[in-house]
Design a protein around this motif. Structure first.
Motif, PDB file in Angstrom:
ATOM      1  N   GLN A 135       0.834  -1.202   0.000  1.00 22.60           N
ATOM      2  CA  GLN A 135       0.000   0.000   0.000  1.00 22.60           C
ATOM      3  C   GLN A 135       0.869   1.253   0.000  1.00 22.60           C
ATOM      4  O   GLN A 135       2.040   1.216   0.397  1.00 22.60           O
ATOM      5  CB  GLN A 135      -0.887   0.032   1.260  1.00 22.60           C
ATOM      6  N   ASP A 136       0.301   2.339  -0.497  1.00 19.95           N
ATOM      7  CA  ASP A 136       0.902   3.653  -0.290  1.00 19.95           C
ATOM      8  C   ASP A 136       0.617   4.072   1.148  1.00 19.95           C
ATOM      9  O   ASP A 136      -0.433   3.740   1.706  1.00 19.95           O
ATOM     10  CB  ASP A 136       0.314   4.676  -1.260  1.00 19.95           C
ATOM     11  N   LEU A 137       1.554   4.797   1.746  1.00 21.63           N
ATOM     12  CA  LEU A 137       1.370   5.290   3.100  1.00 21.63           C
ATOM     13  C   LEU A 137       1.104   6.789   3.077  1.00 21.63           C
ATOM     14  O   LEU A 137       1.507   7.484   2.134  1.00 21.63           O
ATOM     15  CB  LEU A 137       2.614   4.980   3.934  1.00 21.63           C
ATOM     16  N   ARG A 138       0.431   7.258   4.100  1.00 18.39           N
ATOM     17  CA  ARG A 138       0.100   8.690   4.139  1.00 18.39           C
ATOM     18  C   ARG A 138       1.372   9.531   4.105  1.00 18.39           C
ATOM     19  O   ARG A 138       1.411  10.579   3.469  1.00 18.39           O
ATOM     20  CB  ARG A 138      -0.705   8.993   5.400  1.00 18.39           C
ATOM     21  N   TYR A 139       2.396   9.086   4.799  1.00 20.06           N
ATOM     22  CA  TYR A 139       3.712   9.731   4.775  1.00 20.06           C
ATOM     23  C   TYR A 139       4.705   8.794   5.439  1.00 20.06           C
ATOM     24  O   TYR A 139       4.341   7.712   5.922  1.00 20.06           O
ATOM     25  CB  TYR A 139       3.685  11.108   5.456  1.00 20.06           C
ATOM     26  N   GLY A 140       5.967   9.199   5.452  1.00 16.75           N
ATOM     27  CA  GLY A 140       7.012   8.374   6.044  1.00 16.75           C
ATOM     28  C   GLY A 140       7.175   8.638   7.528  1.00 16.75           C
ATOM     29  O   GLY A 140       6.200   8.839   8.253  1.00 16.75           O
ATOM     30  N   GLU A 141       8.429   8.659   7.988  1.00 17.90           N
ATOM     31  CA  GLU A 141       8.674   8.913   9.407  1.00 17.90           C
ATOM     32  C   GLU A 141       8.104  10.263   9.833  1.00 17.90           C
ATOM     33  O   GLU A 141       7.658  10.436  10.960  1.00 17.90           O
ATOM     34  CB  GLU A 141      10.180   8.877   9.694  1.00 17.90           C
ATOM     35  N   ASN A 142       8.130  11.219   8.904  1.00 17.27           N
ATOM     36  CA  ASN A 142       7.605  12.560   9.159  1.00 17.27           C
ATOM     37  C   ASN A 142       6.698  12.977   8.004  1.00 17.27           C
ATOM     38  O   ASN A 142       6.820  12.458   6.891  1.00 17.27           O
ATOM     39  CB  ASN A 142       8.768  13.556   9.305  1.00 17.27           C
ATOM     40  N   PRO A 143       5.783  13.925   8.241  1.00 14.88           N
ATOM     41  CA  PRO A 143       4.803  14.286   7.205  1.00 14.88           C
ATOM     42  C   PRO A 143       5.398  14.794   5.902  1.00 14.88           C
ATOM     43  O   PRO A 143       4.735  14.732   4.861  1.00 14.88           O
ATOM     44  CB  PRO A 143       3.967  15.385   7.888  1.00 14.88           C
ATOM     45  N   HIS A 144       6.639  15.306   5.909  1.00 14.64           N
ATOM     46  CA  HIS A 144       7.216  15.819   4.665  1.00 14.64           C
ATOM     47  C   HIS A 144       7.888  14.718   3.836  1.00 14.64           C
ATOM     48  O   HIS A 144       8.452  15.000   2.779  1.00 14.64           O
ATOM     49  CB  HIS A 144       8.233  16.922   4.972  1.00 14.64           C
ATOM     50  N   GLN A 145       7.827  13.451   4.295  1.00 12.05           N
ATOM     51  CA  GLN A 145       8.462  12.351   3.577  1.00 12.05           C
ATOM     52  C   GLN A 145       7.397  11.426   2.974  1.00 12.05           C
ATOM     53  O   GLN A 145       6.499  10.959   3.676  1.00 12.05           O
ATOM     54  CB  GLN A 145       9.355  11.533   4.527  1.00 12.05           C
ATOM     55  N   ASN A 146       7.504  11.164   1.662  1.00 12.69           N
ATOM     56  CA  ASN A 146       6.610  10.212   1.011  1.00 12.69           C
ATOM     57  C   ASN A 146       7.047   8.787   1.323  1.00 12.69           C
ATOM     58  O   ASN A 146       8.232   8.521   1.542  1.00 12.69           O
ATOM     59  CB  ASN A 146       6.596  10.436  -0.503  1.00 12.69           C
ATOM     60  N   ALA A 147       6.112   7.840   1.309  1.00 20.29           N
ATOM     61  CA  ALA A 147       6.465   6.462   1.681  1.00 20.29           C
ATOM     62  C   ALA A 147       5.448   5.464   1.132  1.00 20.29           C
ATOM     63  O   ALA A 147       4.309   5.815   0.818  1.00 20.29           O
ATOM     64  CB  ALA A 147       6.547   6.332   3.205  1.00 20.29           C
ATOM     65  N   ALA A 148       5.874   4.224   1.024  1.00 17.53           N
ATOM     66  CA  ALA A 148       5.008   3.100   0.650  1.00 17.53           C
ATOM     67  C   ALA A 148       5.514   1.864   1.370  1.00 17.53           C
ATOM     68  O   ALA A 148       6.656   1.818   1.834  1.00 17.53           O
ATOM     69  CB  ALA A 148       5.007   2.893  -0.860  1.00 17.53           C
ATOM     70  N   PHE A 149       4.658   0.856   1.457  1.00 15.53           N
ATOM     71  CA  PHE A 149       4.980  -0.406   2.132  1.00 15.53           C
ATOM     72  C   PHE A 149       5.024  -1.514   1.087  1.00 15.53           C
ATOM     73  O   PHE A 149       4.090  -1.680   0.308  1.00 15.53           O
ATOM     74  CB  PHE A 149       3.911  -0.705   3.187  1.00 15.53           C
ATOM     75  N   TYR A 150       6.124  -2.247   1.044  1.00 13.47           N
ATOM     76  CA  TYR A 150       6.297  -3.363   0.125  1.00 13.47           C
ATOM     77  C   TYR A 150       6.551  -4.643   0.917  1.00 13.47           C
ATOM     78  O   TYR A 150       7.072  -4.606   2.023  1.00 13.47           O
ATOM     79  CB  TYR A 150       7.492  -3.119  -0.802  1.00 13.47           C
ATOM     80  N   LYS A 151       6.199  -5.772   0.308  1.00 11.06           N
ATOM     81  CA  LYS A 151       6.466  -7.064   0.952  1.00 11.06           C
ATOM     82  C   LYS A 151       7.359  -7.912   0.061  1.00 11.06           C
ATOM     83  O   LYS A 151       7.373  -7.761  -1.166  1.00 11.06           O
ATOM     84  CB  LYS A 151       5.158  -7.809   1.226  1.00 11.06           C
ATOM     85  N   GLY A 152       8.092  -8.819   0.698  1.00 13.58           N
ATOM     86  CA  GLY A 152       8.969  -9.717  -0.030  1.00 13.58           C
ATOM     87  C   GLY A 152       8.195 -10.823  -0.721  1.00 13.58           C
ATOM     88  O   GLY A 152       6.963 -10.882  -0.680  1.00 13.58           O
ATOM     89  N   MET A 153       8.932 -11.729  -1.337  1.00  7.48           N
ATOM     90  CA  MET A 153       8.306 -12.767  -2.148  1.00  7.48           C
ATOM     91  C   MET A 153       7.620 -13.850  -1.321  1.00  7.48           C
ATOM     92  O   MET A 153       6.730 -14.539  -1.798  1.00  7.48           O
ATOM     93  CB  MET A 153       9.357 -13.420  -3.058  1.00  7.48           C
ATOM     94  N   ASN A 154       8.056 -14.018  -0.072  1.00  9.29           N
ATOM     95  CA  ASN A 154       7.464 -15.089   0.733  1.00  9.29           C
ATOM     96  C   ASN A 154       7.315 -14.626   2.180  1.00  9.29           C
ATOM     97  O   ASN A 154       7.923 -15.183   3.092  1.00  9.29           O
ATOM     98  CB  ASN A 154       8.350 -16.344   0.659  1.00  9.29           C
ATOM     99  N   PRO A 155       6.510 -13.568   2.399  1.00  7.33           N
ATOM    100  CA  PRO A 155       6.445 -12.974   3.744  1.00  7.33           C
ATOM    101  C   PRO A 155       5.565 -13.787   4.688  1.00  7.33           C
ATOM    102  O   PRO A 155       4.363 -13.609   4.742  1.00  7.33           O
ATOM    103  CB  PRO A 155       5.824 -11.600   3.468  1.00  7.33           C
ATOM    104  N   GLN A 156       6.161 -14.713   5.409  1.00  2.00           N
ATOM    105  CA  GLN A 156       5.386 -15.534   6.335  1.00  2.00           C
ATOM    106  C   GLN A 156       5.284 -14.833   7.687  1.00  2.00           C
ATOM    107  O   GLN A 156       4.308 -14.155   7.965  1.00  2.00           O
ATOM    108  CB  GLN A 156       6.021 -16.914   6.455  1.00  2.00           C
TER     109      GLN A 156
END
Length: 529
Positions: free
Chosen positions: A228-249
């Motif tokens: 998913q896209d995230l609202r922001y990163g560690e701080n509001p001025h940083q863009n961010a997204a969440f990625y998963k690996g190929m086999n995230p158990q």
């Protein structure tokens, strides 16, 4: 063979005379395929296809030209070779505003292919099948698919290339409205194709690299899929997204969110840190309270509710707005306790209906369901630095009582030894320099991330207050000086666990003997930067 060649020539000639465009379709993921191909047919496209895709399209009532009719050559070797032919790749790679290219393909009787719709053999899904053989995995390495995708994408100025069913609707809409796809659309589609093929090759390379036992190869390509896209990163001025690996158990990427607003960047970081601690407490009810990547309370008990009581009591101030991870389901009794304080996330194997009813009264709290019995899927840890990547084995090292070396005159009691091993599991997950005080199956003081060890000890001791008396101490690395032992003795600590290995170990051993403190060495350190 002659009959096949004649049929191919006849069909190509028909296409030329009709002026119809042609789309080559060969997909493993057949989501939305029938509707898309029907839309193309309505727009005047002829459909070329292969194998199972051809059968699926014909069953959907569409007219389909077989790839052998285009190449003039049969599919051979059980379909291993079917599209690797000049009649396919010449059509895909022809630069259509280059007169020499156009003359060559016309002289050779090669007809244009105006669209490519391809996605690849399910390599990842094959690797993950229980009991799958190496031979079956190898057979699911696609050769013709990536070749067609790459050829057409290299020529994206003229040919739209689709590898993702999510793009079908946009392509059809542009064709209906404008008669062709926009240049910008073709460029975006080509970029997606090269990501698609790079991901595919990365999975194959990873499988074969692991099979050959290569630990740190000369180059490394790792691939992740967006969650998913995230609202922001560690701080509001940083863009961010969440990625998963190929086999995230055993991963937060594999958790199911049952309630609450979407996770933030910091939530994910903290949640990951919490479940990493929890992983070291299998086989007994355990609760972890965490804030800013460090545990503020860890407890074990006969029940999960008792474990939570201890984790909360460890630091009821810091847990406010924190993360809670539990390795047993949340029931009504525990939900009542958890609902009384402000928490960002609760991670647990499950929640009873009664527990959900109670916790869902809080609009924003995230309730995450995660199987805590799963094994980690990756034995490597990746840390990015500027224009670089550090790769190391995950720190999964643990010690048993039999591996400890007692270096003091007094040996730890059986209860002290149990508490020392508990503290050792926790301190492993605290930012260095780290000191943890433990008593009665719970942390009572955590000193994290200090520039010197005695500073971390003082923080842990101050947090513990009077409870420090009779507690045990765990240190993630050795004592270079006896000052930490002296601080521990003054607070009433009775036993210490630490790696040992300093050239001045004897100074700390002497200080312990003088104070009557038992001290054991693990021979293992747990720096966490």
């Amino acid at each position: 063979m002659a009959g096949v060649c004649t049929a191919g020539t006849d069909r190509k000639q028909q296409g030329k005379e009709s002026g119809m465009k042609r789309a080559l379709i060969s997909v493993s993921d057949k989501t939305g395929l029938g509707d898309f191909a029907r839309g193309l047919e309505e727009l005047g496209y002829e459909i070329i296809s292969t194998g199972g895709t051809k059968r699926a399209l014909e069953e959907a009532g569409l007219n389909v030209i077989g790839i052998s009719d285009v190449t003039g050559f049969p599919e051979i070797m059980d379909g291993r070779v079917k599209t690797l032919h000049p009649n396919v790749h010449g059509a895909l790679l022809c630069v259509r505003d280059n007169p020499e290219h156009v003359k060559q393909i016309r002289d050779l009787g090669i007809q244009d292919i105006d669209m490519v719709v391809v996605n690849l053999y399910p390599f990842r899904e094959t690797v993950q099948k229980p009991g799958v053989s190496h031979e079956e995995i190898i057979e699911n390495i696609d050769i013709g698919g990536p070749s067609m995708l790459r050829s057409a994408s290299k020529n994206y100025r003229f040919i739209p290339v689709i590898c993702d069913p999510a793009d079908y609707e946009q392509v059809l809409q542009e064709l209906r409205e404008n008669g062709e796809t926009a240049a910008e659309t073709r460029e975006h589609l080509a970029a997606k194709v090269f990501r698609h093929t790079a991901r595919y090759d990365a999975m194959i390379a990873d499988y074969l690299t692991k099979k050959t036992g290569e630990q740190f190869p000369e180059s490394m390509t790792i691939t992740f899929d967006k969650v998913q896209d995230l609202r922001y990163g560690e701080n509001p001025h940083q863009n961010a997204a969440f990625y998963k690996g190929m086999n995230p158990q055993y991963s937060l990427a594999n958790a199911v969110q049952l309630h609450g607003k979407e996770l933030s960047y910091n939530n994910i970081q903290d949640g990951n840190a919490a479940i990493e601690i929890l992983k070291d407490f299998q086989g007994q009810p355990a609760a972890v309270g965490l804030k800013h990547m460090n545990p503020c309370g860890v407890g074990i008990g006969n029940t999960i509710s008792e474990a939570w009581d201890k984790a909360y009591e460890a630091d009821p101030v810091s847990i406010f707005g924190g993360i809670v991870a539990l390795n047993e389901p949340v029931d009504e009794e525990l939900a009542e306790k958890l609902s009384k304080i402000f928490l960002e996330i609760i991670i647990a194997p499950d929640f009873t209906p009664e527990a959900l009813e109670i916790l869902e009264r809080k609009k924003n709290i995230r309730l995450m369901k995660l199987d805590t019995t799963l094994e980690p899927s990756n034995t490597k840890k990746y840390t990015n630095v500027n224009d670089g990547l550090l790769v190391q084995d995950m720190d999964v090292k643990s010690v048993t009582a039999d591996e400890l070396e007692c270096v003091t005159d007094r040996k730890p009691t059986e209860e002290e030894l149990r508490q020392l091993l508990f503290g050792w599991k926790v301190v492993k997950h605290v930012k260095s320099n780290a000191i943890v005080l433990v008593k009665d199956d719970m942390t009572i003081g955590v000193g994290a991330g200090q520039m010197n060890r005695v500073g971390a000890a003082k923080i842990a001791i101050e947090q513990a207050g009077p409870k420090a008396s009779g507690s045990v101490m765990a240190s993630d690395a050795f004592f270079p000086m006896p000052d930490t032992v002296e601080a521990a003795a003054a607070a009433g600590v009775t036993a210490i666990i630490q790696p040992g290995g300093s050239i001045k170990d004897q100074l700390s051993i002497d200080a312990c003997n003088q104070a009557g403190i038992a001290m054991v060495f693990t021979g293992v350190r747990h720096f966490k930067h």
